[in-house]
Scaffold this active site. Sequence first.
Site, PDB file in Angstrom:
ATOM      1  N   ASP A 143     -10.108  30.333  -4.232  1.00  0.00           N
ATOM      2  CA  ASP A 143      -9.722  29.998  -2.861  1.00  0.00           C
ATOM      3  C   ASP A 143      -8.403  30.695  -2.521  1.00  0.00           C
ATOM      4  O   ASP A 143      -8.097  31.752  -3.077  1.00  0.00           O
ATOM      5  CB  ASP A 143      -9.608  28.459  -2.751  1.00  0.00           C
ATOM      6  CG  ASP A 143      -9.999  27.961  -1.367  1.00  0.00           C
ATOM      7  OD1 ASP A 143      -9.233  28.218  -0.435  1.00  0.00           O
ATOM      8  OD2 ASP A 143     -11.070  27.336  -1.236  1.00  0.00           O
ATOM      9  N   HIS A 176      -5.649  25.805   2.226  1.00  0.00           N
ATOM     10  CA  HIS A 176      -7.055  25.481   2.007  1.00  0.00           C
ATOM     11  C   HIS A 176      -7.368  25.189   0.543  1.00  0.00           C
ATOM     12  O   HIS A 176      -7.978  24.168   0.217  1.00  0.00           O
ATOM     13  CB  HIS A 176      -7.889  26.655   2.530  1.00  0.00           C
ATOM     14  CG  HIS A 176      -9.343  26.398   2.658  1.00  0.00           C
ATOM     15  ND1 HIS A 176     -10.237  26.755   1.687  1.00  0.00           N
ATOM     16  CD2 HIS A 176     -10.065  25.844   3.641  1.00  0.00           C
ATOM     17  CE1 HIS A 176     -11.458  26.428   2.085  1.00  0.00           C
ATOM     18  NE2 HIS A 176     -11.384  25.862   3.271  1.00  0.00           N
ATOM     19  N   ASN A 209     -19.790  26.186   8.689  1.00  0.00           N
ATOM     20  CA  ASN A 209     -19.400  25.256   9.769  1.00  0.00           C
ATOM     21  C   ASN A 209     -19.857  25.713  11.145  1.00  0.00           C
ATOM     22  O   ASN A 209     -19.116  25.615  12.106  1.00  0.00           O
ATOM     23  CB  ASN A 209     -17.873  25.123   9.812  1.00  0.00           C
ATOM     24  CG  ASN A 209     -17.296  24.669   8.500  1.00  0.00           C
ATOM     25  OD1 ASN A 209     -17.979  24.002   7.717  1.00  0.00           O
ATOM     26  ND2 ASN A 209     -16.068  25.027   8.247  1.00  0.00           N
ATOM     27  N   SER A 253     -16.165  23.058   3.719  1.00  0.00           N
ATOM     28  CA  SER A 253     -15.158  23.373   2.690  1.00  0.00           C
ATOM     29  C   SER A 253     -14.660  22.117   2.003  1.00  0.00           C
ATOM     30  O   SER A 253     -14.228  22.169   0.852  1.00  0.00           O
ATOM     31  CB  SER A 253     -13.948  24.070   3.321  1.00  0.00           C
ATOM     32  OG  SER A 253     -14.229  25.395   3.617  1.00  0.00           O
TER      33      SER A 253
END
Length: 715
Positions: free
Chosen positions: A409, A465, A560, A632
């Site tokens: 990530d 994130h 998403n 996520s």
Amino acid sequence: MKKVVVLAKVWVGVFLLSQLVYAELSTEQLDLVQKTLQESRSPKVFKKGYLVKFKDADRPYSVNEVLKKTGTPISMSPLSMDMMIKDLRSNPDVEYIEPNYYIEKLFPRQDYFKLIKDVDGLSQALSKARETDYSKEPRIKIAGKIPSELEIGDSFILNASRSYTLDDSEMTYRWVVSSSTEPASRTVSQTPVLSYKPKQRGTHRFTLTVSNDSFPDSGDMGGLKDLLKLIGGLQQRIYSEISFNVHVSEFETRIVADSEDPAIIYAQLGDVVQLNASLSRPHPKFVKRGILDHLWSIPDFGFFNLAAPYSQFRKFESTPYLPYVEFVPDALGGYVVMDQIRDEFGASQTAQVVVDVTKNENYKKLAYDANLSDELRESLYQHKIIKTFEAWKAADGMKKSQVVVAVIDTGVNFNHPDLNSNIWTNEKEAQGKTGVDDDSNGYVDDIHGWDFVHNDNSPFDDGHHGTHVAGIIGAVLENGGVVGVAPNVKIMPVKGLYGYGSGELLHLIDGIYYAADNGAHIINASWGGRMEELAESKALKEAILYAQNKGVLFVAASGNETLNNDQLPMMPASYDCDAIISVAATTASDDLAMFSNSGAQSVDVAAPGETIISTISWNPAEVSYESMSGTSMATPIVAGVAAFIKSLKPEITYKELKDIVLNSGDELRSLAGVTLTGRRVNLLKAVEALKQKMPHVQPKVEEKKPEVSASLVVM
Ligand code: CA
């Protein structure tokens, strides 16, 4: 210090609002609006160099690495790079070459939010449009010559008063200008006449909008205009528009730091950043005294700006008008520093440089005096839904082995007190010598993972994130704050994404190989891209198969965009690999989240993913938490479930593990027909399913105190 930012209430409001708006639209209009929203939320994919896989190599490498290895000088023109690629393509030793994709907006939360806001404006525009009879669009006629090249001091006049409309309605005019040095557009005239004398050098873009009604036009119309255009030609009936460019000769601007001239200057927190624009030169035609004035600033781009949002630093204290400034960055992020440079004619031009504060040697050693309270635990609704604490209790007394989950990530804030003690450590490196690759894995001093974006041993999160994802999986149990689904596992930080949420395929592929080679049992991939070429990326698929062959389970976000992944696959979630679990997001009331992708064939299972509170990293000097929504956030819940189960039975294969995770959860009506299993994960049921497969295991009290105990948590 503790900072809690709860966005939950805002989000609820936004969802209600958007439903209200949708009720105003016809089915066709709704489809078009949805499509536009989806497209603007979809990750965009661009080519950035190439990957080369040689037949005798274990994995692909970037062309630059290949050049480095063969001793070829790397500074190549695009032309010679093209020839190089051509050569490689015809090289019999090369198995394949494919583009190194750069995937933009891997988790586009902000844009989603912004467009929903636009839909609100759309509703008002539609109501207004219904009350008005628009029969003809205005026709624009401009008198006067539109210049193409100007010098400072020149001026011009244009007159659009002979524009007309056939329905005799009143006309309104709006001239807007933006320039290459001042990109934000501003209105310069609201009459048919434009009289303009450029003060800025660079390319100026003029747009005249003529409306036959007072259309609710504002500077913030970008997305709304597109939506209006889509839903039935309203735009054409409301206004006409014409644009043209005027070029004003420029002078040379230049900002340097440490006598180098990069577009990005890297700095650490605590550094004094010195910037120097004294090499800027006036336009040769206009040099009198040759003196340029400088006005330095760090512009505030507003709430959605990703550039150092937690920084308090917005103003330079240094003497104005000088070509030098210095400042000390006080938070993580990319500081966009602008220097508005003026010559003796008052003509200005803006130079800009990004000071990227992402490499934080200082924060490797940061110690928090953190006294976390339990108040956040109440809001972690995901644990109530998936029965986390009951599951821990059901597994009480069972032996727990160490499981490693690689979070590929933006990095992980490994100093966060809610994560620090659960970060994976490469023992050979930790006990080895500094500067030596003690475990011979090709990475020097990779004590806590690797940063593939900056190619160093500090996979610190310069975004937020990855830290959020890591906390959802394995935030520490005993210390207050939040708690992960599986706080008995270790998080391996693997930085493969830029802090602002985009990524290069090569860095992600490198990260997958690293995780697989260095003991990760599970990989969490809360990212993805959508593009035909990406679907055919051998390099990415091979990397996942490599991990699969090492027994690694690969948990990936479905995306998403409210799309059906059966029709439009999301990579890597939609790859046909046994080890992949593709995850959809559900809400606190067990509905499919409004943003979540689905797919009766291609999306396996769901987990809570709306307004999940977890650890973040924006300002590493503060202990911070934030609520975020997305697949996520659902993905690490599934990874956490898998990790906890694996810790109870380390010899379980990825296939058996996947079977338990997918098929032990709760069947939900909201997921029937839109996911493969129709289930949302349930950790308690997963533990029970595992126990049924291990009838010989009787819970027994270990001599060692269990690492996880449900009795410690009061919910
Ligand atoms: Ca090493």
